[in-house]
Write an enzyme that holds these catalytic residues in place. Structure first.
Site, PDB file in Angstrom:
ATOM      1  N   ASP A  34     -19.786 -42.468 -16.570  1.00  0.00           N
ATOM      2  CA  ASP A  34     -21.201 -42.475 -16.255  1.00  0.00           C
ATOM      3  C   ASP A  34     -21.943 -42.079 -17.534  1.00  0.00           C
ATOM      4  OD1 ASP A  34     -23.653 -42.276 -14.652  1.00  0.00           O
ATOM      5  OD2 ASP A  34     -23.376 -40.112 -14.850  1.00  0.00           O
ATOM      6  N   ASP A  37     -25.900 -40.680 -17.774  1.00  0.00           N
ATOM      7  CA  ASP A  37     -26.801 -39.540 -17.626  1.00  0.00           C
ATOM      8  C   ASP A  37     -26.086 -38.368 -16.965  1.00  0.00           C
ATOM      9  OD1 ASP A  37     -29.403 -40.443 -18.662  1.00  0.00           O
ATOM     10  OD2 ASP A  37     -29.252 -41.957 -17.100  1.00  0.00           O
TER      11      ASP A  37
END
Length: 218
Positions: free
Chosen positions: A24, A26
């Site tokens: 991922d 953020d």
């Protein structure tokens, strides 16, 4: 390609064998918490919404997914355009999560990808601003795939890398992201910089607790 991720724990290193690592962005690679919070608080104020509830709903979700969830009566396209402009212009406070630069520098080409709920332009802005390399495969929210917690993004990344889904490890910081990785049939490392779901296979404080080895490579 064969990789070994080592999770550094007080009891020693735990080896996790895999063919690729899917990150991922953020909260996992880029600390964008301040930017994200400013954006959603400003948007909540515009519409008289509870900012705390909006922030809880937004973690790991796309802009459109969050707007649909918390205020489905609004003009979705107009709200997403406003949110997009605000987010692309705000880089104050963006930085790499501890350990991200060293870990990505050690990853072999073709052995990693990023799967994010951000759109491509924002992902590139944030990765570059944080001093992180762009991945060989970048799966973003450009309207072609269902967003997390659907597994489609992680499955697409595995396919583009040419790796079996079951041989990929996901690194995530949000409950919806952990659910997406699990739904894709992948093992998941939760990063406690966010609030990873308890069903992650392992949880680390940040990326300084991860190392990568390529067997046979000096």
């Amino acid at each position: 390609m064969h990789l070994v991720l080592e999770l550094v724990t007080p009891a020693g290193a735990v080896p996790v064998e895999c063919d690729a690592v899917l990150f991922d962005m953020d909260g996992t690679l880029v600390d964008s918490h301040a930017c994200v919070e400013r954006k959603w608080r400003a948007w909540a104020d515009r519409h008289g919404l509870d900012a705390g509830a909006v922030l809880r709903a937004a973690h790991g979700r796309t802009l459109a997914g969050t707007v649909r969830l918390v205020s489905p009566g609004l003009d979705l396209d107009a709200e997403v355009r406003w949110l997009t402009r605000v987010e692309e212009r705000d880089t104050t406070g963006l930085r790499a999560v501890p350990g991200a630069r060293a870990l990505l520098a050690a990853m072999p080409a073709g052995g990693w990808a990023v799967v994010t709920s951000a759109w491509r332009r924002l992902a590139e802005i944030r990765m570059r601003h944080a001093g992180l390399p762009l991945p060989p495969v970048l799966i973003t929210d450009d309207g072609e795939l269902p967003g997390k917690p659907a597994p489609d993004g992680y499955l697409a990344a595995a396919a583009r890398l040419g790796r079996p889904a079951g041989r990929c490890v996901v690194v995530e910081d949000s409950p919806v992201g952990v659910r997406a990785g699990r739904a894709a049939g992948m093992r998941v490392i939760g990063v406690a910089t966010g609030a990873p779901a308890p069903d992650a296979d392992w949880v680390v404080d940040d990326l300084t607790a991860l190392r990568v080895r390529v067997p046979g490579r000096p």
